[in-house]
Design a protein around this motif. Structure first.
Motif, PDB file in Angstrom:
ATOM      1  N   ALA A   1       0.830  -1.209   0.000  1.00 28.95           N
ATOM      2  CA  ALA A   1       0.000   0.000   0.000  1.00 28.95           C
ATOM      3  C   ALA A   1       0.866   1.261   0.000  1.00 28.95           C
ATOM      4  O   ALA A   1       0.601   2.210  -0.749  1.00 28.95           O
ATOM      5  CB  ALA A   1      -0.939  -0.002   1.202  1.00 28.95           C
TER       6      ALA A   1
ATOM      7  N   MET B   1      -0.066   2.653  -3.603  1.00 26.18           N
ATOM      8  CA  MET B   1      -1.288   3.448  -3.507  1.00 26.18           C
ATOM      9  C   MET B   1      -1.142   4.832  -4.155  1.00 26.18           C
ATOM     10  O   MET B   1      -2.080   5.287  -4.838  1.00 26.18           O
ATOM     11  CB  MET B   1      -1.738   3.578  -2.050  1.00 26.18           C
TER      12      MET B   1
ATOM     13  N   TRP C   1      -8.272  -2.354  -3.147  1.00 25.12           N
ATOM     14  CA  TRP C   1      -7.683  -1.941  -1.871  1.00 25.12           C
ATOM     15  C   TRP C   1      -8.534  -2.429  -0.699  1.00 25.12           C
ATOM     16  O   TRP C   1      -8.008  -2.880   0.315  1.00 25.12           O
ATOM     17  CB  TRP C   1      -7.529  -0.425  -1.810  1.00 25.12           C
TER      18      TRP C   1
ATOM     19  N   LEU D   1      -2.718  -5.579  -7.653  1.00 22.61           N
ATOM     20  CA  LEU D   1      -2.206  -4.250  -7.322  1.00 22.61           C
ATOM     21  C   LEU D   1      -0.694  -4.167  -7.565  1.00 22.61           C
ATOM     22  O   LEU D   1      -0.199  -3.144  -8.052  1.00 22.61           O
ATOM     23  CB  LEU D   1      -2.529  -3.923  -5.867  1.00 22.61           C
TER      24      LEU D   1
ATOM     25  N   PHE E   1      -5.886   5.709   2.674  1.00 24.89           N
ATOM     26  CA  PHE E   1      -5.587   4.491   3.433  1.00 24.89           C
ATOM     27  C   PHE E   1      -6.388   4.450   4.728  1.00 24.89           C
ATOM     28  O   PHE E   1      -6.937   3.399   5.083  1.00 24.89           O
ATOM     29  CB  PHE E   1      -4.090   4.404   3.743  1.00 24.89           C
TER      30      PHE E   1
ATOM     31  N   TYR F   1      -9.887   3.313   3.976  1.00 30.65           N
ATOM     32  CA  TYR F   1      -9.976   1.875   3.699  1.00 30.65           C
ATOM     33  C   TYR F   1      -9.797   1.062   4.976  1.00 30.65           C
ATOM     34  O   TYR F   1     -10.550   0.118   5.243  1.00 30.65           O
ATOM     35  CB  TYR F   1      -8.897   1.463   2.689  1.00 30.65           C
TER      36      TYR F   1
END
Length: 434
Positions: A134, A138, A177, A192, A254, A257
């Motif tokens: 991530a 991301m 995600w 991802l 983040f 999520y």
């Protein structure tokens, strides 16, 4: 892991590192000038305090020998952290007894390390490694982008955790995600990483993860798989996981999520797949007041790993733990107990510092990708993370050489049912890998 291999005589060694205790840290992304580097020595007594752990000790699988522990890396964040044992502020309450072989509690805002057990000891990450994915990827991906799942995306260890993506299915990056962080989907991790790796695909995504680790100062971290499924030469430390988690929680997307308790995976024309809900498997989020989320993990080799963050009375704390057993307390419960301990410490108590991104060894930026690839955007959205663009790898860090290790091929699994696979992370006991 044989802990005896990692205990170094650092109490009398003079180590040269950025001083975090006596000088203000430079701005994020700025190099530490030679004049700012001051010798530091490990504080007396910190290396010989055993970590509080349940007895009798739990038998654990034999792990491959980790790389030698560099004394300089062992003292990143402060000399007191260069210990295989317990480090806590003086004259404070003893931390709770947990089964984790290493752990760390830090202030998420200031970066102050409140205490730890072998914070720089090598451990195996399991799915908390998805936080490195991530942190690295991301910023590169448009959450509204829609991608199609390929056959190779579903090539991962049978029986491990998955969100239930189907070949030919089309999913938004945001759904991926959510599947990664709620259901610990190894299928979502593969997609991802492939997207974030650009022309080099999944292998490039893993290389990007390792580059990101070095930029964060997580020099003890090497990823071999994007999901945290065990791979050759794959290690991390409780301190490194804290650096990575702090970078993740600096992002608003983040945080959103990680704090999501339930989400919906949409129906797919491929295989005539119906939509279905997924739930966040991090019990801290459901059962700990003020919880912000985090990540769980388990493999037979790693045992249980855990990352959790929570707010209380104006403070935001982070806990990371590696090598835990589910008894007498589950991983999230051990994290909750350590958070309670951290919140009980007086304001300003600390034993070290989480270094800022780029503070130790900044590198030139990687050129931005061309726009136009589905789900991928140029590296221009860095508003919620310090330090600018993603950086290239460091030529001077010995651990960086391990980035050349190829991602292992694991047995093929088709998640064609359109339902999340049963796996370790969705279950409280973490009994299966993922």
């Amino acid at each position: 892991m044989t802990r005896g291999l990692l205990v170094l005589g650092v109490a009398s060694a003079v180590l040269v590192l950025p001083s975090v205790a006596t000088a203000a840290a430079p701005a994020a992304g700025q190099p530490v000038a030679a004049a700012q580097r001051t010798p530091i020595t490990a504080a007396a007594g910190t290396a010989n305090r055993p970590c509080p752990a349940p007895t009798p000790p739990v038998a654990r699988p034999t792990r491959p020998a980790p790389p030698p522990l560099d004394p300089v890396h062992a003292a990143i964040g402060g000399a007191d952290l260069a210990t295989a044992g317990l480090v806590t502020p003086p004259d404070t309450a003893a931390p709770p007894r947990v089964s984790a072989t290493s752990w760390l509690v830090a202030d998420l805002d200031s970066g102050a390390v409140l205490g730890g057990c072998g914070p720089h000891e090598y451990g195996v990450p399991a799915s908390v490694q998805k936080l490195l994915l991530a942190a690295a990827v991301m910023p590169r991906l448009d959450p509204a982008g829609v991608i199609e799942v390929t056959e190779s995306d579903l090539d991962f260890e049978p029986g491990s955790s998955a969100v239930g993506l189907v070949e030919g299915g089309r999913y938004s990056v945001e759904t991926l995600w959510l599947g990664l962080l709620l259901n610990s989907g190894n299928d979502a991790a593969n997609v991802l990483a492939r997207l974030g790796g650009g022309p080099d695909g999944l292998t490039g995504g893993v290389a990007t993860m390792n580059s990101e680790a070095r930029q964060l100062g997580a020099y003890q971290t090497h990823a071999a798989t994007p999901s945290g499924l065990d791979g050759p030469g794959q290690y991390t430390s409780a301190y490194d996981v804290a650096l990575i988690a702090r970078a993740c929680f600096a992002r608003d997307d983040f945080r959103r999520y990680a704090a999501t308790k339930i989400a919906q995976v949409p129906a797919q024309a491929a295989n005539n797949t119906k939509g279905y809900p997924i739930w966040n498997d991090n019990q801290l989020l459901h059962r700990y007041p003020g919880a912000l989320g985090g990540k769980t993990g388990y493999t037979d080799l790693a045992r249980h790993s855990f990352v959790g963050a929570a707010q209380r009375n104006g403070r935001t704390l982070l806990v990371t733990l590696l090598g835990a057993e589910a008894s007498p307390l589950a991983g999230w419960q051990q994290g909750a107990a350590l958070l309670d301990w951290g919140f009980g410490l007086p304001s300003g108590a600390s034993v070290g510092q989480l270094v800022a991104r780029g503070q130790l060894n900044p590198q030139p930026p990687v050129p931005a990708r061309a726009a136009g690839t589905a789900g991928v955007r140029p590296d221009d959205d860095q508003r919620s993370r310090p330090g600018g663009l993603l950086m290239a790898g460091s030529p001077v860090v010995v651990l960086g050489a391990l980035a050349l290790v190829l991602v292992r091929r694991v047995r093929r699994r088709r998640a064609g049912t359109g339902q999340p696979a049963t796996g370790g992370d969705p279950h409280p006991d973490g009994s299966a890998p993922g």
